[in-house]
Design a protein around this motif. Structure first.
Motif, PDB file in Angstrom:
ATOM      1  N   LEU A 324     -45.565  86.692 -10.594  1.00 57.71           N
ATOM      2  CA  LEU A 324     -44.253  87.274 -10.525  1.00 57.71           C
ATOM      3  C   LEU A 324     -44.523  88.619 -10.065  1.00 57.71           C
ATOM      4  O   LEU A 324     -45.385  89.280 -10.662  1.00 57.71           O
ATOM      5  CB  LEU A 324     -43.361  86.850 -11.435  1.00 57.71           C
ATOM      6  N   GLU A 325     -43.281  89.178  -9.437  1.00 55.26           N
ATOM      7  CA  GLU A 325     -43.327  90.517  -9.133  1.00 55.26           C
ATOM      8  C   GLU A 325     -42.681  91.481 -10.247  1.00 55.26           C
ATOM      9  O   GLU A 325     -41.679  91.078 -10.875  1.00 55.26           O
ATOM     10  CB  GLU A 325     -43.024  90.942  -7.881  1.00 55.26           C
ATOM     11  N   ARG A 326     -42.907  92.737 -10.417  1.00 50.32           N
ATOM     12  CA  ARG A 326     -42.116  93.533 -11.342  1.00 50.32           C
ATOM     13  C   ARG A 326     -41.224  94.436 -10.525  1.00 50.32           C
ATOM     14  O   ARG A 326     -41.747  94.860  -9.266  1.00 50.32           O
ATOM     15  CB  ARG A 326     -43.037  94.347 -12.095  1.00 50.32           C
ATOM     16  N   PHE A 327     -40.140  94.870 -10.931  1.00 47.23           N
ATOM     17  CA  PHE A 327     -39.290  95.915 -10.535  1.00 47.23           C
ATOM     18  C   PHE A 327     -39.603  96.972 -11.282  1.00 47.23           C
ATOM     19  O   PHE A 327     -39.965  97.164 -12.579  1.00 47.23           O
ATOM     20  CB  PHE A 327     -37.635  95.573 -10.684  1.00 47.23           C
ATOM     21  N   LYS A 328     -39.302  98.180 -10.661  1.00 44.16           N
ATOM     22  CA  LYS A 328     -39.194  99.548 -11.076  1.00 44.16           C
ATOM     23  C   LYS A 328     -38.410  99.551 -12.271  1.00 44.16           C
ATOM     24  O   LYS A 328     -37.278  99.256 -12.466  1.00 44.16           O
ATOM     25  CB  LYS A 328     -38.895 100.780 -10.220  1.00 44.16           C
ATOM     26  N   ILE A 329     -39.051 100.228 -13.292  1.00 45.84           N
ATOM     27  CA  ILE A 329     -38.167 100.561 -14.661  1.00 45.84           C
ATOM     28  C   ILE A 329     -38.216 101.803 -15.389  1.00 45.84           C
ATOM     29  O   ILE A 329     -39.607 102.094 -15.366  1.00 45.84           O
ATOM     30  CB  ILE A 329     -38.415  99.198 -15.752  1.00 45.84           C
ATOM     31  N   VAL A 330     -37.216 102.453 -15.337  1.00 48.07           N
ATOM     32  CA  VAL A 330     -37.477 103.818 -16.078  1.00 48.07           C
ATOM     33  C   VAL A 330     -36.489 104.017 -17.192  1.00 48.07           C
ATOM     34  O   VAL A 330     -35.699 103.336 -17.298  1.00 48.07           O
ATOM     35  CB  VAL A 330     -37.247 104.787 -15.016  1.00 48.07           C
ATOM     36  N   LEU A 331     -36.607 104.977 -18.309  1.00 49.00           N
ATOM     37  CA  LEU A 331     -36.092 105.445 -19.426  1.00 49.00           C
ATOM     38  C   LEU A 331     -35.398 106.576 -19.061  1.00 49.00           C
ATOM     39  O   LEU A 331     -35.973 107.532 -18.480  1.00 49.00           O
ATOM     40  CB  LEU A 331     -37.038 105.654 -20.227  1.00 49.00           C
ATOM     41  N   ILE A 332     -33.944 106.828 -19.150  1.00 49.85           N
ATOM     42  CA  ILE A 332     -33.185 107.751 -18.744  1.00 49.85           C
ATOM     43  C   ILE A 332     -32.374 108.044 -20.158  1.00 49.85           C
ATOM     44  O   ILE A 332     -31.372 107.178 -20.355  1.00 49.85           O
ATOM     45  CB  ILE A 332     -32.147 107.581 -17.521  1.00 49.85           C
ATOM     46  N   ASP A 333     -32.591 108.992 -20.721  1.00 52.00           N
ATOM     47  CA  ASP A 333     -31.956 109.321 -22.133  1.00 52.00           C
ATOM     48  C   ASP A 333     -31.820 108.434 -22.990  1.00 52.00           C
ATOM     49  O   ASP A 333     -30.729 107.918 -23.589  1.00 52.00           O
ATOM     50  CB  ASP A 333     -30.651 109.958 -21.742  1.00 52.00           C
ATOM     51  N   GLY A 334     -32.984 107.398 -23.225  1.00 48.25           N
ATOM     52  CA  GLY A 334     -32.690 106.266 -23.895  1.00 48.25           C
ATOM     53  C   GLY A 334     -32.326 105.230 -23.551  1.00 48.25           C
ATOM     54  O   GLY A 334     -32.205 104.032 -24.322  1.00 48.25           O
ATOM     55  N   ASN A 335     -31.896 105.249 -22.395  1.00 47.41           N
ATOM     56  CA  ASN A 335     -31.423 103.822 -21.625  1.00 47.41           C
ATOM     57  C   ASN A 335     -32.271 103.375 -20.713  1.00 47.41           C
ATOM     58  O   ASN A 335     -32.902 104.336 -19.893  1.00 47.41           O
ATOM     59  CB  ASN A 335     -30.081 104.156 -21.208  1.00 47.41           C
ATOM     60  N   ILE A 336     -32.262 102.269 -20.629  1.00 48.28           N
ATOM     61  CA  ILE A 336     -33.326 101.538 -19.404  1.00 48.28           C
ATOM     62  C   ILE A 336     -32.834 101.376 -18.023  1.00 48.28           C
ATOM     63  O   ILE A 336     -31.493 100.996 -18.104  1.00 48.28           O
ATOM     64  CB  ILE A 336     -33.811 100.237 -19.761  1.00 48.28           C
ATOM     65  N   LEU A 337     -33.100 101.782 -16.822  1.00 48.50           N
ATOM     66  CA  LEU A 337     -32.858 101.664 -15.542  1.00 48.50           C
ATOM     67  C   LEU A 337     -33.887 100.917 -14.971  1.00 48.50           C
ATOM     68  O   LEU A 337     -34.759 101.075 -14.716  1.00 48.50           O
ATOM     69  CB  LEU A 337     -32.137 103.096 -14.906  1.00 48.50           C
ATOM     70  N   VAL A 338     -33.164  99.673 -14.342  1.00 43.80           N
ATOM     71  CA  VAL A 338     -34.052  98.796 -13.345  1.00 43.80           C
ATOM     72  C   VAL A 338     -33.656  99.084 -12.140  1.00 43.80           C
ATOM     73  O   VAL A 338     -32.590  98.886 -11.579  1.00 43.80           O
ATOM     74  CB  VAL A 338     -34.176  97.302 -13.907  1.00 43.80           C
ATOM     75  N   ASP A 339     -34.612  99.287 -11.083  1.00 39.60           N
ATOM     76  CA  ASP A 339     -34.436  99.363  -9.859  1.00 39.60           C
ATOM     77  C   ASP A 339     -34.950  98.335  -9.054  1.00 39.60           C
ATOM     78  O   ASP A 339     -36.214  98.304  -8.885  1.00 39.60           O
ATOM     79  CB  ASP A 339     -35.002 100.846  -9.281  1.00 39.60           C
ATOM     80  N   ARG A 340     -33.980  97.519  -8.402  1.00 32.74           N
ATOM     81  CA  ARG A 340     -34.762  96.428  -7.726  1.00 32.74           C
ATOM     82  C   ARG A 340     -35.156  96.649  -6.110  1.00 32.74           C
ATOM     83  O   ARG A 340     -35.442  95.742  -5.493  1.00 32.74           O
ATOM     84  CB  ARG A 340     -33.504  95.352  -7.802  1.00 32.74           C
ATOM     85  N   SER A 341     -34.964  97.775  -5.855  1.00 31.11           N
ATOM     86  CA  SER A 341     -35.404  98.172  -4.377  1.00 31.11           C
ATOM     87  C   SER A 341     -37.023  98.537  -4.437  1.00 31.11           C
ATOM     88  O   SER A 341     -37.810  98.636  -3.304  1.00 31.11           O
ATOM     89  CB  SER A 341     -34.582  99.253  -3.971  1.00 31.11           C
ATOM     90  N   LYS A 342     -37.495  98.598  -5.845  1.00 35.23           N
ATOM     91  CA  LYS A 342     -39.170  98.867  -5.570  1.00 35.23           C
ATOM     92  C   LYS A 342     -39.889  97.761  -6.503  1.00 35.23           C
ATOM     93  O   LYS A 342     -39.614  97.543  -7.607  1.00 35.23           O
ATOM     94  CB  LYS A 342     -39.230 100.387  -6.391  1.00 35.23           C
ATOM     95  N   LYS A 343     -40.705  97.214  -5.868  1.00 35.08           N
ATOM     96  CA  LYS A 343     -41.451  96.066  -6.365  1.00 35.08           C
ATOM     97  C   LYS A 343     -42.805  96.306  -6.823  1.00 35.08           C
ATOM     98  O   LYS A 343     -43.459  97.240  -5.872  1.00 35.08           O
ATOM     99  CB  LYS A 343     -41.427  94.806  -5.732  1.00 35.08           C
ATOM    100  N   PHE A 344     -43.459  95.705  -7.641  1.00 38.46           N
ATOM    101  CA  PHE A 344     -44.956  96.017  -7.925  1.00 38.46           C
ATOM    102  C   PHE A 344     -45.579  94.607  -8.091  1.00 38.46           C
ATOM    103  O   PHE A 344     -45.277  93.973  -8.781  1.00 38.46           O
ATOM    104  CB  PHE A 344     -45.137  96.780  -9.371  1.00 38.46           C
TER     105      PHE A 344
END
Ligand code: FES
Length: 360
Positions: A324-344
């Protein structure tokens, strides 16, 4: 006299992934077999398809591979019943039929067919899904989830977009307190609802004036809708690819191998690996169905052709050719943001990219 576009013919093009979504939405029109999808014999008649226009349009919109095609004609309906769904079988809806004489009305192309989608009645049978500030559910994903559930998969995994504690927390947060991207998502959600309202009112108004437009040479009756869609900025139709899933500490407390399914309606699972947290795309890498997470077996299992994936997304059984593919995931001020426009993709070594996981 108002007009309405109704479906006179429906067919399936090559590329069906036998996901069951269309049969779940319109079971009297579509029959999904082992290796394809068929139009039921009864549904090969215009008299049968016309009153089922809304269901067929829904199925076409939900089809993840866009193989459902149809053609329409414009029919006159009495003014008052014009707001009623033809699916109700109203005699008025079938009273006076004016089939466009223009060959353009018979063009077998997805674009004009889909342009008829806004011709749905003012009171659709299926309400539009509630759009959460955490990220809009995708109609195709929703349809696949329903189909996967209907197949007897792990039905319990299907959750509403407002079921997660994290999503509820975001929903309760006022706009003023939201981060910029969450504010944008909320604005887009409101704008989308306004657009849906405009589409329905625009259709009714356009239909009422249909005869006038036709006299000017607009013979296909979809020009009003097409014009409206042209005038509406495309950005309103695109769900925000960024989804805020809440505080990282919520997911950091998960055990390695554990899977969080709160955001399956948004198209991903949050998984805990030895290294950290990743967002796994729920689309099967074989032909695009949606696997189920089988907690007892600690694996994802695809209901379509049996592919299996470990909790980290690595494929180990069935025809799926890659993880399966991963989506981009980042940490911003202690919260998680998932960006579905970028896959790995694992097989390309992209899971080494620090944007494909966060460490906790
Ligand atoms: Fe074929 Fe998943 S789509 S195994």
């Amino acid at each position: 006299m108002a007009t309405k576009d109704v479906i006179t013919k429906v067919w399936i093009e090559e590329g069906c992934i036998v996901c069951d979504a269309c049969e779940t939405t319109a079971p009297d029109v579509f029959e999904v077999t082992e290796d394809s999808c068929l139009i039921r014999p009864a549904a090969m008649s215009a008299d049968f398809t016309k009153p089922r226009t809304d269901d067929i349009v829904d199925a076409a919109e939900e089809c993840p591979v866009d193989v459902i095609q149809f053609e329409t004609v414009s029919e006159e309906v009495a003014d008052a019943p014009a707001v009623e769904s033809p699916a109700s079988g109203s005699p008025a809806a079938e009273a006076t039929s004016e089939v466009s004489a223009s060959p353009a009305a018979d063009v077998k192309a997805a674009a004009p067919a889909k342009a008829a989608a806004p011709a749905k009645a003012a009171a659709p049978k299926v309400a539009a899904p509630k759009v959460s500030v955490a990220g809009a559910p995708d109609p195709a994903i929703q349809a696949l989830l329903r189909a996967a559930t209907a197949r007897g998969g792990a039905a319990g995994v299907l959750q509403s977009d407002e079921g997660s504690p994290a999503v509820k927390a975001w929903d309760k947060t006022s706009s003023a307190d939201l981060p910029p991207d969450a504010k944008q998502s909320k604005v887009m959600s409101s704008a989308k609802k306004v657009e849906e309202g405009l589409s329905r009112r625009g259709l009714l108004a356009g239909s009422a004036m249909g005869i006038g437009w036709l006299s000017l040479g607009a013979t296909t009756a979809i020009s009003g809708v097409a014009f409206q869609r042209f005038m509406m900025p495309n950005v309103l139709e695109e769900p925000d690819p960024k989804v805020r899933v809440g505080p990282a500490e919520v997911y950091a407390s998960m055990l390695p191998g554990e899977v969080n399914e709160d955001f399956k309606p948004q198209g991903f699972w949050l998984i805990r690996t030895d290294d950290g947290i990743s967002a796994l795309n729920i689309i099967c890498t074989h032909l695009g169905c949606i696997p189920n997470w089988l907690a007892n077996d600690r694996k994802f299992k695809c209901p379509c052709h049996g592919s299996g994936f470990y909790s980290d997304g690595i494929n180990f059984e069935g025809p799926a050719p890659r993880p399966l593919e991963r989506f981009k995931i980042v940490l911003i001020d202690g919260n998680i943001l998932v960006d579905r426009s970028k896959k790995f993709q694992y097989e390309k070594g992209e899971w080494e990219n620090p944007d494909s996981y966060i460490t906790v």
